[in-house]
Structures are given as structure tokens and as C-alpha cells.
Design an enzyme around this catalytic site. Structure first.
Site, PDB file in Angstrom:
ATOM      1  N   PHE A 153       0.861  -1.182   0.000  1.00  0.00           N
ATOM      2  CA  PHE A 153       0.000   0.000   0.000  1.00  0.00           C
ATOM      3  C   PHE A 153       0.903   1.240   0.000  1.00  0.00           C
ATOM      4  CE2 PHE A 153      -2.864   3.142   1.836  1.00  0.00           C
ATOM      5  CZ  PHE A 153      -4.050   2.867   1.178  1.00  0.00           C
ATOM      6  N   ARG A 164     -12.369  -4.974  -6.975  1.00  0.00           N
ATOM      7  CA  ARG A 164     -12.115  -5.567  -5.669  1.00  0.00           C
ATOM      8  C   ARG A 164     -13.439  -5.808  -4.946  1.00  0.00           C
ATOM      9  NH1 ARG A 164      -8.392  -2.546  -1.219  1.00  0.00           N
ATOM     10  NH2 ARG A 164     -10.143  -1.105  -1.309  1.00  0.00           N
ATOM     11  N   TYR A 186     -11.163   0.959  10.790  1.00  0.00           N
ATOM     12  CA  TYR A 186     -12.348   1.344   9.997  1.00  0.00           C
ATOM     13  C   TYR A 186     -12.650   0.361   8.873  1.00  0.00           C
ATOM     14  CZ  TYR A 186      -8.669   3.573   7.117  1.00  0.00           C
ATOM     15  OH  TYR A 186      -7.541   3.819   6.398  1.00  0.00           O
ATOM     16  N   LYS A 187     -11.789  -0.653   8.666  1.00  0.00           N
ATOM     17  CA  LYS A 187     -12.033  -1.635   7.608  1.00  0.00           C
ATOM     18  C   LYS A 187     -12.860  -2.782   8.193  1.00  0.00           C
ATOM     19  CE  LYS A 187      -8.130  -0.022   4.915  1.00  0.00           C
ATOM     20  NZ  LYS A 187      -6.698  -0.141   4.588  1.00  0.00           N
ATOM     21  N   ASP A 236       1.878  -4.802   8.798  1.00  0.00           N
ATOM     22  CA  ASP A 236       0.694  -3.961   8.616  1.00  0.00           C
ATOM     23  C   ASP A 236      -0.503  -4.905   8.469  1.00  0.00           C
ATOM     24  OD1 ASP A 236      -1.394  -2.379   7.677  1.00  0.00           O
ATOM     25  OD2 ASP A 236      -0.037  -1.024   6.608  1.00  0.00           O
TER      26      ASP A 236
HETATM   27  C1  LIG Z   1      -5.976   1.058   4.303  1.00  0.00           C
HETATM   28  C2  LIG Z   1      -4.509   0.931   4.514  1.00  0.00           C
HETATM   29  C3  LIG Z   1      -3.786   1.942   5.155  1.00  0.00           C
HETATM   30  C4  LIG Z   1      -4.473   3.215   5.520  1.00  0.00           C
HETATM   31  O1  LIG Z   1      -3.677   4.101   6.234  1.00  0.00           O
HETATM   32  P1  LIG Z   1      -4.349   5.422   6.828  1.00  0.00           P
HETATM   33  O2  LIG Z   1      -3.281   6.071   7.574  1.00  0.00           O
HETATM   34  O3  LIG Z   1      -5.519   4.985   7.665  1.00  0.00           O
HETATM   35  O4  LIG Z   1      -4.861   6.247   5.689  1.00  0.00           O
HETATM   36  C5  LIG Z   1      -2.442   1.718   5.403  1.00  0.00           C
HETATM   37  N1  LIG Z   1      -1.831   0.572   5.016  1.00  0.00           N
HETATM   38  C6  LIG Z   1      -2.514  -0.398   4.375  1.00  0.00           C
HETATM   39  C7  LIG Z   1      -1.808  -1.649   3.975  1.00  0.00           C
HETATM   40  C8  LIG Z   1      -3.865  -0.239   4.082  1.00  0.00           C
HETATM   41  O5  LIG Z   1      -4.523  -1.197   3.423  1.00  0.00           O
END
Ligand SMILES: *Cc1c(COP(=O)(O)O)cnc(C)c1O
Length: 416
Positions: A131, A377, A228-229, A203
Site C-alpha cells: 500500500f 475488488r 475502519y475496515k 501492517d
Molecule cells: C488502508 C490501509 C492503510 C491506511 O492508512 P491510513 O493512515 O488509515 O490512511 C495503510 N496501510 C494499508 C496496507 C492499508 O490497506
């Protein structure tokens, strides 16, 4: 091929079916994007009212003590811990995943420097396909430290073992890839990193609440992730950070705000880190948002990840199977591994007109999302999805493809 009636029968005998009632889902919507923004627990509405009307409105500043606001990051961390194989007092819910990545990576590099092993250890290993924020934070920190740290990015997970060698300080990996849904072997990669003297940061953005995670079992060093996911904490809800207890004595990061101080209300001029996981905190938290995280976690407390994983795999298997049968005439390409051991809780298909097709699906009430390049997705959240939803979603997709009922000239919106 599985028929719609078969799906209805599977829902009848689904031991998790009752949890759907715990969520508000709008009429006529099949929600396949819980991997991006989880659905709202019904309880969150009442909780929000309570926090705003009573805790804030009536009790005002007293609520830091009386409503437990001050303890909330640790209390929520304790509720989240069982979902990721962590113990009590090891996790805090606070800040964003991006910020927690910064703290974890800074702490890892600091520990390596303390071991005197930085001279040769210049690399931070990750995947090019990680990401973007994970890569950007690592780039930003490396640039800021100005000590010669560099990212070493691999193109496929197979290259990770050879990329993680004695020149590596830290390994920064996302357990379930946000695009493909591919799940990495946390045990093997952490073990390999340790054998080479590197620290492993995981992560768990697409893992917490989605797949069983055992941080202690894997002997991982640090972990971060979103609430939030799959955890249904609400839009922009604070993230979490975990530090292995054995590293707590040497844990230190540069965002040393007053909430991480050993005695925040002693109001001393010098920073002295709290010896517990509280030292991962920085400053005052968005309490309204933070409070809502508890509603999702309380639902998870009534089930277990093994049961959720079984249903998740059954759903993703069903989705892949139905798409491959019903959409065989179309140029769809599965981007998600077929092997269960390598699959998270979402399924991605590539299609040259992926964005337009996802938009057409959304107009039919089937909400998935799109990620560059060409990836459609679909997230499967066993707490609130039914097998019949999977069937109906594929039915909608097949019709859209067969009738070419999508507009290839669509201009993408800001959020895809
Ligand atoms: C969704 C996601 C994030 C989101 O980071 P934010 O700081 O909440 O915007 C980070 N890393 C991964 C792998 C994600 O899928």
C-alpha cells in the site's frame, strides 16, 4: 454449479447468520466493500448519541475521568488484542495507520542503532506492491533521518527471502495485500528476518478482523492496522499499534507527545516515556470517533476468528467459482491466490474496463471498489454478508458483462 436455492440453504445453516442483525445495512444494497469501510454496527448510533449528548454535553471535561476517555486507547487495545494474537496491555488504539507506521519503523531503526548494527544495515525491505502509504512513510523517515537508509523493494513475495539479508534493518510488510488479497506467511518471513538480524513490522490493515493473526506465535516485533475496515470502527476511526512485550524496554519513537509521558499530568519539562504501551500514544485523541470503535469490537468478542475464517473462505471460494462459471466468456483474470493459505478476505479480478464495470455494479446496488490498474475488488465480511448476497452479486456482474451495460468513457471520481 451452486444455485441460488443452495445459497439460501447455506444461509439457513450458517451459525454466524445472526450477526447480520447487529449491523445497519441499507435496503437493496449488497455491500462488498467492508474491506475499505466496514458497515455501521447498529449500536454505534446510540453510542454516538451517548458520547455527544451525555459525556460531552452533560459531563463536559469531567468525562476524561468519569466516562473513561483517558483510558480508552488502552481499553480498546485490550479488546482488539485477541483478534491479532496479542496480550493485554500490548496494543493501543490511536492515531492513523500511517502515523503508527512511522512510530513503528522509527522504533525499529532506533533499536537496530542501539544494537550497534546499523553500519551495514542500510535497507528497509518491502514490496513494490505494498500500500503506497507504507512506502511513502518509509521513504519520508529514511530521508529525514539522513543516515543512508534505503528501501529495497521486491516485485513478488517469492523474492522476499533473498532480499532479507544481513544488510537489512527492518522488514515492513503488509500481511494481506490490499490489491490482490494475497496473504503472506507471517511465521516464515518473521523467522527469516530474525535469522538475518532484521526486525519485522506487520501492517494488518486487511487482516485484523478478516483472517486469524497470531503475532505472539509468529514472534513478530511490531504491528499496526486500521479499525475502519473489517473492524467496523467508522470512517477515519483511529488505528492500532502493537509492540512485542520483549521490545517494550527499548521502544522509543520521535513523536514523544505528552500522552506517551510516564506522568502526563505532572507537566514536567522533560519527556520521560511511559514504560507501558501508552508510550506509543502521542497526544489527545478524537474521542467521539474512538468511542465508536468499541461497538465493532464488542461484536467480535461474541464470536471467534476461526469461525469467521471458515465462512470467509467459503464465500470467497463461492464467488470465484460463480464468476468463473458465469462470466467465462469475458476477459476476467483472477488476481487473488486460489490457495486458502495465501488468501485474505477479498477477491480481485482484473478487467480492462474494471472501473466502468464497478460503477455499473454500484448503480445496481452491488458496492465493490476499484484499484489501479484494472482491479475490481470485492470484500467478503462474514459478520454481515449472506451466501445469497454472493450469488446475487455475481448475477448482477454477469448481466452487466453480457449486456455490456457499462460506460467505458467514465471519468473516475476522486475516490475509486
Ligand atoms: C488502508 C490501509 C492503510 C491506511 O492508512 P491510513 O493512515 O488509515 O490512511 C495503510 N496501510 C494499508 C496496507 C492499508 O490497506
Amino acid at each position: 454449479m451452486t444455485r441460488r436455492e443452495d445459497c439460501l440453504a447455506m444461509d439457513e445453516s450458517d451459525g454466524l447468520a445472526q450477526f447480520r442483525n447487529e449491523f445497519f445495512l441499507p435496503e437493496g444494497i449488497i455491500y462488498l466493500d467492508g474491506n475499505s469501510l466496514g458497515a455501521r454496527p447498529r449500536a454505534a448510533l446510540e453510542r454516538a448519541r451517548q458520547v455527544v449528548e451525555l459525556e460531552w454535553g452533560e459531563d463536559l471535561v469531567r468525562s476524561w475521568n468519569t466516562a473513561g476517555w483517558f483510558e480508552l486507547p488502552v481499553k480498546l487495545g485490550d479488546k482488539l488484542a485477541p483478534l491479532i494474537g496479542a496480550g493485554r496491555g500490548e496494543v493501543v488504539v490511536s492515531d492513523s495507520t500511517s502515523i503508527n507506521l512511522f512510530k513503528a519503523l522509527a522504533a525499529a531503526l532506533h533499536i537496530q542503532a542501539g544494537r550497534g548494527s546499523t553500519a551495514g544495515r542500510r535497507f528497509i525491505v518491502s514490496e513494490r506492491d505494498n500500500f503506497p502509504t507504507d512506502l511513502y512513510i518509509a521513504q519520508g523517515l529514511a530521508r529525514w533521518l539522513d543516515r543512508g537508509y534505503q528501501l529495497r523493494l521486491v516485485d513478488t513475495p517469492d523474492e522476499l527471502p533473498s532480499a532479507i539479508d544481513q544488510d537489512v534493518a527492518a522488514v515492513l510488510l503488509t500481511h494481506v495485500n490490499y490489491r490482490s488479497g494475497r496473504l503472506l506467511d507471517m511465521d516464515a518471513l518473521t523467522r527469516h528476518a530474525h535469522q538475518q538480524g532484521a526486525l519485522a513490522i506487520w501492517d494488518l490493515a486487511h487482516s485484523a478482523g478478516a483472517v486469524p493473526v497470531d503475532l505472539a506465535g509468529a514472534d513478530a516485533d511490531f504491528a499496526v492496522g486500521c479499525t475502519y475496515k473489517y473492524l467496523n470502527g467508522g470512517p477515519g476511526a483511529p488505528a492500532f499499534i502493537w509492540v512485542a512485550p520483549r521490545l517494550m524496554p527499548s521502544f522509543s519513537h520521535p513523536l514523544s507527545g505528552w500522552w506517551g509521558h510516564a506522568a502526563p499530568f505532572a507537566m514536567q519539562a522533560d519527556f520521560q516515556a511511559c514504560p507501558t504501551i501508552r508510550s506509543a500514544l502521542c497526544g489527545t485523541q478524537p474521542t467521539v470517533s474512538l468511542s465508536l470503535v468499541e461497538c465493532g469490537l464488542d461484536i467480535f468478542a461474541r464470536t471467534d476468528m476461526a469461525a469467521l475464517r471458515r465462512k470467509s473462505l467459503a464465500m470467497t471460494d463461492l464467488f470465484i467459482d460463480l464468476v468463473e462459471h458465469r462470466c467465462a466468456a469475458h476477459p476476467l483474470e483472477l488476481a487473488t491466490p486460489r490457495a486458502h493459505a495465501q488468501r485474505g478476505s477479498h477477491v480481485s479480478f482484473r478487467h480492462p474496463h474494471g472501473y466502468a464495470i464497478v460503477q455499473a455494479l454500484i448503480e445496481k446496488g452491488v458496492i465493490g471498489d476499484y484499484r489501479e490498474p484494472q482491479i475490481m475488488r470485492f470484500g467478503f465480511t462474514p459478520l454481515y454478508l449472506r451466501f445469497v448476497d454472493v450469488w446475487d452479486a455475481v448475477d448482477a456482474l454477469a448481466r452487466i458483462l453480457d449486456q455490456q451495460a457499462y460506460d467505458v468513457n467514465r471519468v473516475p471520481q476522486a475516490v475509486t
